[in-house]
Design an enzyme around this catalytic site. Structure first.
Site, PDB file in Angstrom:
ATOM      1  N   SER A 183     -65.254  -5.576 -27.660  1.00 49.61           N
ATOM      2  CA  SER A 183     -66.377  -6.158 -26.538  1.00 49.61           C
ATOM      3  C   SER A 183     -66.053  -7.431 -25.299  1.00 49.61           C
ATOM      4  O   SER A 183     -64.632  -8.080 -25.920  1.00 49.61           O
ATOM      5  CB  SER A 183     -67.656  -5.887 -25.929  1.00 49.61           C
ATOM      6  N   ASP A 353     -66.167   5.220 -21.831  1.00 47.13           N
ATOM      7  CA  ASP A 353     -67.238   4.343 -21.721  1.00 47.13           C
ATOM      8  C   ASP A 353     -66.892   3.197 -20.662  1.00 47.13           C
ATOM      9  O   ASP A 353     -66.025   3.013 -19.653  1.00 47.13           O
ATOM     10  CB  ASP A 353     -66.207   2.872 -22.480  1.00 47.13           C
ATOM     11  N   HIS A 386     -69.352   2.698 -24.794  1.00 53.96           N
ATOM     12  CA  HIS A 386     -69.326   1.772 -25.380  1.00 53.96           C
ATOM     13  C   HIS A 386     -69.847   1.206 -27.151  1.00 53.96           C
ATOM     14  O   HIS A 386     -68.807   0.245 -28.044  1.00 53.96           O
ATOM     15  CB  HIS A 386     -69.443   0.494 -24.506  1.00 53.96           C
TER      16      HIS A 386
END
Ligand SMILES: *[C@@H]1O[C@H](CO)[C@@H](O)[C@H](O)[C@H]1NC(C)=O
Ligand SMILES: *[C@@H]1O[C@H](CO)[C@@H](O)[C@H](O)[C@H]1NC(C)=O
Ligand SMILES: *[C@@H]1O[C@H](CO)[C@@H](O)[C@H](O)[C@H]1NC(C)=O
Ligand SMILES: *[C@@H]1O[C@H](CO)[C@@H](O)[C@H](O)[C@H]1NC(C)=O
Ligand SMILES: *[C@@H]1O[C@H](CO)[C@@H](O)[C@H](O)[C@H]1NC(C)=O
Length: 410
Positions: A183, A353, A386
């Site tokens: 991320s 995601d 995610h």
């Protein structure tokens, strides 16, 4: 937050072994690796080493590094496998994402968590904790209760946190290492590489849920938060620390969740997308440790990116302030096309995601279209959102095995 518990005594490059039983072993290991000025001392019993790593049967050291702008960051190091085998492969630095810390990598069982899997496969594992997270609240002159402590966005993670940690690992081990980011941990690495920085100390970088362009983000919470941040920038800038468990954020969430059509029964999924593969026991451990605080300015910076679709430095919002910070009226861009084509990159992204949206990843991949074919591995996983990349119970087979195969080539 227990800011006042933080011990400000640690100065420059202080290496603190926090292992009680394993202390002697830790010390001799540090010394034999030539780490200068290493000290072994007591640390709080609730450090990440003590609470998350040693109970799983691993040796764990804590290393402190001071950034050029005075933040004292703590890194955890796992230099030995569960079966007490000293690492015989290169170091790997694991860099967490937004509102997370090193706990990201040690939350699941040893057979499921990337940090433990790497250690058991012979890698010398280092865990980053960005400024403002629970392990990295110290500063040479500021306290987290000073507004100036929170005067940063991810630009400073690129300019100061990464270089300090990179130089420490390189200096301590004398080796080039691998990088794994999740991320925001991917964005700051890409930004550094785009400025032709840091990759000289690296063998390769693996980017899980890559974040660069974010204007097609599908997370309703992130989009709504971006609007609120930009709309009420002055209000939020009055709150220098963005504390996810604090009152102001609670109100923001409450307003968001009361909107028609929004069901907040699973906040993690609302934020990150429908994660396929996270065990409820993992979520319980997660909530004990996360989310972590960040700077409000960092949130506003990300909101600017969602709004503008650019990867650029923080926008001060008026020509004069941009001029005085940057010497130009607009914030300088990070040029993703200028990442060196021969630097080994592994990108893994997921179809569900909501933060690293497939369409945004395509824009990034387009910037990398001239990358040498044998230096870029792109993995797409249709069912992953995610958080599956770091917490998924099957991430070992799905992501980490191919990732280690990639490391072995570089
Ligand atoms: C929200 O989602 C949960 C779980 O999916 C469900 O049990 C609940 O009934 C939903 N609430 C509303 C108001 O739709
Ligand atoms: C989920 O966690 C429980 C308790 O730790 C464990 O028994 C179970 O095997 C886990 N499920 C998966 C798919 O890993
Ligand atoms: C943060 O660190 C303090 C002191 O080390 C500890 O007591 C606390 O449990 C930690 N908080 C979280 C959320 O991990
Ligand atoms: C910096 O200054 C300009 C001009 O005042 C302002 O519109 C903007 O918010 C800032 N950035 C850009 C992209 O122009
Ligand atoms: C970005 O970098 C590429 C490759 O170095 C270069 O061709 C391009 O002109 C740069 N773009 C900008 C906007 O500077």
């Amino acid at each position: 937050m227990a800011h006042n518990l933080i011990n400000f005594t640690a100065a420059v490059l202080l290496c603190v072994g926090v292992c009680s039983a394993a202390e002697a072993r830790t010390r001799s290991y540090s010394v034999s690796n030539g780490i200068g000025r290493s000290l072994v001392s007591e640390s709080s019993s609730d450090s990440i080493c003590n609470s998350m790593v040693q109970p799983q049967g691993y040796v764990c050291q804590e290393h402190k590094v001071t950034t050029e702008d005075g933040y004292i960051l703590t890194m955890q190091r796992i230099p030995v496998s569960r079966s007490s085998k000293r690492a015989d492969k290169p170091p790997v630095l694991l860099q967490h994402g937004l509102m997370m810390d090193a706990v990201t990598w040690v939350l699941n069982s040893p057979d499921q968590s990337l940090a433990f899997i790497l250690a058991d496969n012979g890698y010398d594992v280092w865990l980053a904790n960005s400024r403002g997270t629970n392990s990295s609240l110290a500063h040479t002159s500021l306290s987290p209760s000073d507004p100036a402590y929170w005067e940063w966005s991810w630009d400073e993670l690129v300019a100061y946190d990464l270089p300090a940690m990179f130089q420490h690992i390189h200096g301590a081990t004398g080796q080039k290492f691998h990088y794994v980011g999740h991320s925001l941990g991917t964005l700051i690495a890409l930004a550094a590489f785009s400025k032709q920085e840091l990759f000289g100390m690296l063998r390769s970088a693996a980017l899980l849920s890559p974040i660069a362009y974010v204007n097609q983000i599908s997370s309703p919470l992130a989009k709504s938060a971006a609007d609120i941040f930009l709309g009420e920038q002055l209000y939020w800038l009055g709150l220098h620390e963005f504390e996810p468990k604090g009152e102001a954020v609670g109100k923001l969430l409450n307003d968001f969740c009361n909107q028609p059509g929004i069901n907040c029964s699973n906040l993690m999924n609302i934020m990150t997308g429908p994660n396929c593969c996270i065990n409820s026991s993992t979520m319980n451990v997660f909530l004990e440790h996360e989310p972590q605080a960040t700077a409000t300015k960092n949130m506003i910076h990300l909101a600017q990116m969602i709004r503008m679709g650019t990867v650029a430095m923080y926008d001060y919002g008026n020509e004069d302030d941009n001029m005085s910070h940057y010497g130009q009226s607009t914030p300088p861009a990070y040029n993703m096309t200028s990442i060196p084509n021969d630097f080994p990159l592994y990108l893994s992204y997921g179809g569900k995601d909501a933060l690293s949206d497939v369409k945004d990843v395509q824009v990034l991949l387009n910037c990398l279209k001239d990358h040498n074919g044998d230096k870029l591995v792109v993995q797409y996983r249709d069912d992953y959102a995610h958080a599956d990349f770091v917490f998924g119970f099957n991430a070992h087979e799905v992501i980490y095995d191919p990732l280690m195969a990639f490391f072995r080539l570089h």
